[in-house]
Scaffold this active site. Structure first.
Site, short mmCIF file in Angstrom:
data_model
loop_
_atom_site.label_atom_id
_atom_site.label_comp_id
_atom_site.label_asym_id
_atom_site.label_seq_id
_atom_site.Cartn_x
_atom_site.Cartn_y
_atom_site.Cartn_z
N GLY A 18 6.53 127.95 60.24
CA GLY A 18 6.87 129.09 59.40
C GLY A 18 8.35 129.39 59.43
O GLY A 18 9.12 128.82 60.22
N GLY A 20 11.14 132.73 59.29
CA GLY A 20 11.35 134.16 59.38
C GLY A 20 12.70 134.55 58.84
O GLY A 20 13.46 133.73 58.33
N GLY A 21 13.02 135.84 58.95
CA GLY A 21 14.29 136.31 58.45
C GLY A 21 15.47 135.78 59.25
O GLY A 21 16.57 135.63 58.73
N MET A 22 15.25 135.49 60.56
CA MET A 22 16.35 135.08 61.43
C MET A 22 16.15 133.69 62.03
O MET A 22 17.10 133.05 62.43
CB MET A 22 16.46 136.07 62.60
N ALA A 23 14.90 133.24 62.10
CA ALA A 23 14.62 132.01 62.82
C ALA A 23 13.51 131.22 62.13
O ALA A 23 12.72 131.78 61.37
CB ALA A 23 14.22 132.32 64.27
N VAL A 25 10.28 128.48 62.91
CA VAL A 25 9.36 128.15 64.00
C VAL A 25 8.73 126.79 63.72
O VAL A 25 8.27 126.53 62.60
CB VAL A 25 8.26 129.23 64.16
N LYS A 40 11.02 128.21 68.55
CA LYS A 40 11.65 129.15 67.62
C LYS A 40 13.15 128.90 67.65
O LYS A 40 13.79 129.06 68.69
CB LYS A 40 11.32 130.59 68.04
N ASP A 134 7.97 147.09 66.63
CA ASP A 134 7.72 146.37 65.37
C ASP A 134 6.29 145.84 65.34
O ASP A 134 6.04 144.70 64.96
CB ASP A 134 8.72 145.23 65.21
#
Length: 686
Positions: A18, A20-23, A25, A40, A134
């Site tokens: 997947g 994400g916004g920053m990383a 995976v 990650k 979060d």
């Protein structure tokens, strides 16, 4: 990062899980410990961002302080060739958001089980004074066996830290954010409890309580509007279960549960009959102080633009004419010509300099937007003085839904300002809509589904209603849209009523027995015993015995050898667990359908919880085909232990074999839905 790349000489990249916004995976293989892990990796465009790096390191630090089976474990954190990465426990499953979509409606007993596992993890973090900040279904993973794992502690903080005051911006997901955090107050344990209440609401209803066109409108609803009733969505939800949602999501943190343990304890008894007539929880009314009006914190801080003003000044010098003796006309002409040429050259240089500056200021660079959400890509393009052009959606197995696949012009290209940039956005994996195949010919259905990319499995069952080869039951609901690459479809197929003379299975392997059973349309169940006579994995005995006549679709018990028992081997305790399976009858009209739906509550668990079955998903013959899954010392939970066709309420004894260090479990599935389960069967409890 490409498949096959070995990170730091140890972690071999297998696949992308997947973005994400920053990383990003990835699934990887730990070459030293020979196990699957999740890696990650901080994205390239954030590797020089000190805040992103700090958050990345904080996630590793926060998670390593916690020891709980429902928190994703961190194995390693390191940096190589400028790439920061985390190595985490790999959870083979999906996030809770997708799980809700795939399994909704979820039986109430399973809802309680899911939330209790989540509360166990959050309670562990709170005991270490760590607030997650979060909590949302996207950060909660569910493995193939329904086991919960919480991840992403990247923005968690110690309870004493007031990050809101420092940043003046909201951190977290707005749909699950508590009113006090929206007002700019410090996050507390009660803030996490509010998020848990919203998650429980979503598991029960399949949606979040507040939606809106903008984040600000959603934030205002969290702060000012009362929590919608889950019983308005589904009146069958017990009042005690709704009360857990209402108490966890009160506007004032002082009125919520004081600890996650209190929430879990209340949730654990919410389905008890003793609480059947419990009154609705009344949210305390708080008078609004004129000086305490809701103030929504800004969602981003924009630096002030600096204005660069140029004020060129030119001073006129006095023209002096040299006093010299008269020169010949030719010398004066040459002198004037040199000055004229110099003036022309200077003017041209000035013109080109102006053109260059204007041209440079009218161009910009297409930012890196691949892999970002469409909304984030739009913001980046706007910030770069560009416009969004044509947006095209395309299926993708690598890029998640609503994330950018590519752009035209491409990233890092210099273009004129206000240029329109066309985007290709992922619409996710192409999914296929499934139909109701009950009553159809299995061979024809299998051929069509395999042509679409599905894997198809068959199980046999006798039937006096359906002819041999016709489908009795399917393990999915009609209308489901699924990915053919990741779904295996199982059909229960009628064998009619025919007799088979059993052969002697002694000495066969498990694979040979399964092959024989498929050929003769029988359903084998396997158990394991120690044996000095047969080699490990070979059949020791069977029931019914060889040469016995048995109906096609009937069960054959087979005992496989574990090999000789070692002296140092842990003692294995054998015991039975009694389970009663209730029949689910089809309805013939709308009123009886509603009655059957309510009646299915009796088939859920001994504590009478909802099954959420529909009449259209059954065989229509008064026969229920149930699949039993069992996990103990010898059995794997991913394969069917036993299949039964019942026509009335039926009690079965499930045999378990466990050592002191093992935990057993079982589940009973009908029409693709789990109607009974127990995940905590131990050596000492029986």
């Amino acid at each position: 990062m490409n498949k096959g790349y070995v990170l730091n000489g140890r972690y071999k990249i297998v696949d992308r899980l997947g973005e994400g916004g920053m990383a990003d995976v990835y699934l990887a293989q730990d070459l030293i410990l020979d196990r699957e892990v999740a890696v990650k990796l901080l994205r390239l465009d954030f590797r020089d961002n000190p805040k992103a790096k700090k958050r990345f390191q904080h996630e590793a630090l926060a998670a390593t302080e916690l020891d709980n089976p429902h928190i994703v474990g961190i194995y390693d954190v390191d940096e190589v060739e400028g790439m920061q990465y985390l190595v985490m426990e790999y959870v083979n499953g999906e996030d809770l958001k997708q799980y809700i979509k795939d399994h909704f409606p979820i039986p109430y007993a399973q809802v309680v089980d899911i939330m209790e596992q989540i509360c166990s993890a959050v309670g562990e973090a709170h005991r270490h004074n760590i607030i997650h900040r979060d909590l949302k279904p996207q950060n909660i993973l569910v493995d193939k066996n329904g086991y919960i794992k919480i991840t992403d502690f990247g923005i968690s903080r110690l309870e004493s830290e007031d990050t809101m005051t420092q940043t003046k911006s909201i951190i977290g997901s707005i749909h699950y954010l508590s009113p006090e955090r929206i007002k700019g107050q410090m996050a507390t344990k009660q803030s996490d409890i509010y998020s848990l209440g919203i998650i429980l609401y979503e598991v029960l209803t399949g949606k979040v309580p507040f939606t809106g066109d903008t984040a600000v409108s959603i934030a205002i609803k969290h702060s000012q509007e009362p929590m919608p009733s889950v019983r308005d969505f589904d009146p069958r939800i017990p009042q005690a279960l709704e009360n857990v949602v209402l108490k966890a999501t009160t506007k004032d943190p002082k009125d919520r549960y004081q600890t996650v343990g209190d929430l879990a304890a209340d949730l654990n008894t919410s389905l008890d009959k003793s609480r059947a007539n419990e009154p609705k929880f009344e949210v305390p009314q708080v008078e609004n102080d004129l000086n305490e009006q809701t103030r929504v914190m800004p969602f981003s801080a924009l630096p002030e633009n600096e204005m660069l003003n140029q004020s060129p000044a030119a001073k006129d010098g006095q023209a002096t004419q040299p006093t010299a003796e008269k020169a010949p006309k030719r010398r004066r002409f040459r002198h004037r010509r040199r000055w004229l040429i110099a003036g022309i050259i200077g003017f041209l240089v000035l013109v080109f300099a102006v053109i260059f500056l204007v041209s440079a200021n009218s161009r910009t660079t297409v930012p890196v937007i691949t892999g970002t959400l469409r909304s984030d890509a739009t913001e980046k393009l706007t910030s770069a003085d560009l416009k969004v052009g044509k947006v095209t959606y395309r299926h993708s197995v690598k890029v998640d839904r609503n994330r950018v696949i590519s752009s035209d012009p491409k990233e890092n290209t210099r273009v004129k300002k206000n240029t329109r940039v066309a985007l290709v956005v992922s619409s996710g994996i192409k999914k296929v809509r499934l139909d109701n195949y009950v009553g159809q010919d299995y061979s024809e259905v299998k051929r069509k589904l395999e042509a679409q990319g599905f894997k198809v499995r068959r199980r046999n069952a006798p039937s006096g209603t359906f002819r041999s080869g016709k489908i009795l039951q399917q393990d999915f609901a009609a209308g489901d849209r699924v990915n053919p690459k990741t779904h295996t479809l199982t059909f229960v197929v009628s064998t009619g009523i025919q007799q088979v003379i059993l052969k002697n299975l002694t000495g066969m392997t498990k694979a040979q027995v399964v092959s024989y059973a498929n050929k003769e349309r029988l359903n084998p169940t396997f158990d394991y015993v120690y044996s000095n006579r047969e080699a490990k994995g070979k059949v020791v005995s069977q029931s019914p015995a060889a040469q016995t006549s048995i109906q096609q679709g009937g069960n054959v018990a087979v005992w496989l050898s574990r090999g000789p028992k070692a002296k140092s081997q842990d003692e294995i305790k054998s015991f039975n667990v009694k389970v009663t399976i209730h029949i689910f009858q089809n309805a013939t009209d709308e009123s009886s359908s509603e009655s059957s739906l309510n009646g299915s509550v009796q088939a859920q668990t001994p504590s009478d919880q909802s099954d959420s079955e529909t009449a259209s998903s059954t065989t229509g013959s008064g026969e229920n085909v149930v699949l039993i899954y069992l996990k103990d010392h010898d059995h794997d939970f991913s394969t069917v232990y036993k299949q039964m066709v019942i026509t009335k309420d039926t009690t079965v004894m499930l045999p378990f074999k466990l050592t002191k260090n093992e935990t057993g479990r079982y589940k009973v599935v009908r029409d693709g839905k789990t109607i009974l389960r127990d995940n905590n069967i131990t050596y000492d409890s029986h």
